[in-house]
Scaffold this active site. Structure first.
Site, PDB file in Angstrom:
ATOM      1  N   VAL A   1      11.932  42.753   1.463  1.00  0.00           N
ATOM      2  CA  VAL A   1      11.595  41.397   1.014  1.00  0.00           C
ATOM      3  C   VAL A   1      10.336  41.513   0.160  1.00  0.00           C
ATOM      4  CG1 VAL A   1      10.924  39.091   1.748  1.00  0.00           C
ATOM      5  CG2 VAL A   1      12.589  40.394   3.086  1.00  0.00           C
ATOM      6  N   HIS A   2      10.399  41.000  -1.056  1.00  0.00           N
ATOM      7  CA  HIS A   2       9.296  41.122  -2.005  1.00  0.00           C
ATOM      8  C   HIS A   2       8.684  39.748  -2.261  1.00  0.00           C
ATOM      9  CE1 HIS A   2       7.040  42.701  -5.384  1.00  0.00           C
ATOM     10  NE2 HIS A   2       7.458  41.670  -6.090  1.00  0.00           N
ATOM     11  N   PRO A   3       7.411  39.625  -2.324  1.00  0.00           N
ATOM     12  CA  PRO A   3       6.353  40.612  -2.115  1.00  0.00           C
ATOM     13  C   PRO A   3       5.840  40.559  -0.682  1.00  0.00           C
ATOM     14  CG  PRO A   3       5.386  38.681  -3.133  1.00  0.00           C
ATOM     15  CD  PRO A   3       6.861  38.377  -2.906  1.00  0.00           C
TER      16      PRO A   3
ATOM     17  N   GLU B   1       7.766  45.494   2.900  1.00  0.00           N
ATOM     18  CA  GLU B   1       8.677  46.163   1.963  1.00  0.00           C
ATOM     19  C   GLU B   1       8.264  47.607   1.727  1.00  0.00           C
ATOM     20  OE1 GLU B   1       8.687  45.190  -2.383  1.00  0.00           O
ATOM     21  OE2 GLU B   1       7.000  43.897  -1.844  1.00  0.00           O
TER      22      GLU B   1
END
Length: 120
Positions: free
Chosen positions: A87-89, A93
């Site tokens: 999952v960004h940001p 991650e």
């Protein structure tokens, strides 16, 4: 924040240990010009791929370590982590994006560590 074994403890207890490390600057720090840096380390039993310890030096460390301690206690492997979509940001991650050990210690073959990448 830490959960599980340290690198030194794992080396003393297991024949072969992989250590995954990443040092990075979180996106929010890059955008704001902050000098904040983060360091993540995952210690793994090379033979079973089981995660033995996780060490986090980052702003979100206390939130992450709580959940990661459960994963360690449940016998999660580094491959389990790699199978999760990042999952960004997020700081998380970086953990699920670790693909190659930074260093491998293997008492069966050599006294010195085998370094497979740049030191972190």
């Amino acid at each position: 924040m830490s959960a599980g074994l340290t690198e030194l403890e794992a080396k003393a207890q297991y024949l072969a240990v992989d250590v995954y490390k990443v040092r990075f600057r979180p996106l929010k720090a890059a955008v704001t010009g902050d000098c904040e840096a983060s360091l993540l380390k995952v210690v793994v039993d090379s033979e079973s791929d089981r995660i033995l310890g996780i060490h986090i030096f980052a702003h979100e460390a206390s939130e992450l370590i709580q959940v990661l301690a459960i994963a360690i206690g449940s016998g999660a492997t580094i491959k389990d982590f790699m199978s999760v979509m990042a999952v960004h940001p997020t700081v998380g991650e970086e953990i699920v994006g670790m693909r190659t050990p930074t260093v491998r210690y293997d008492r069966r073959y050599a006294a010195a560590p085998l370094v497979s990448g740049a030191a972190v």
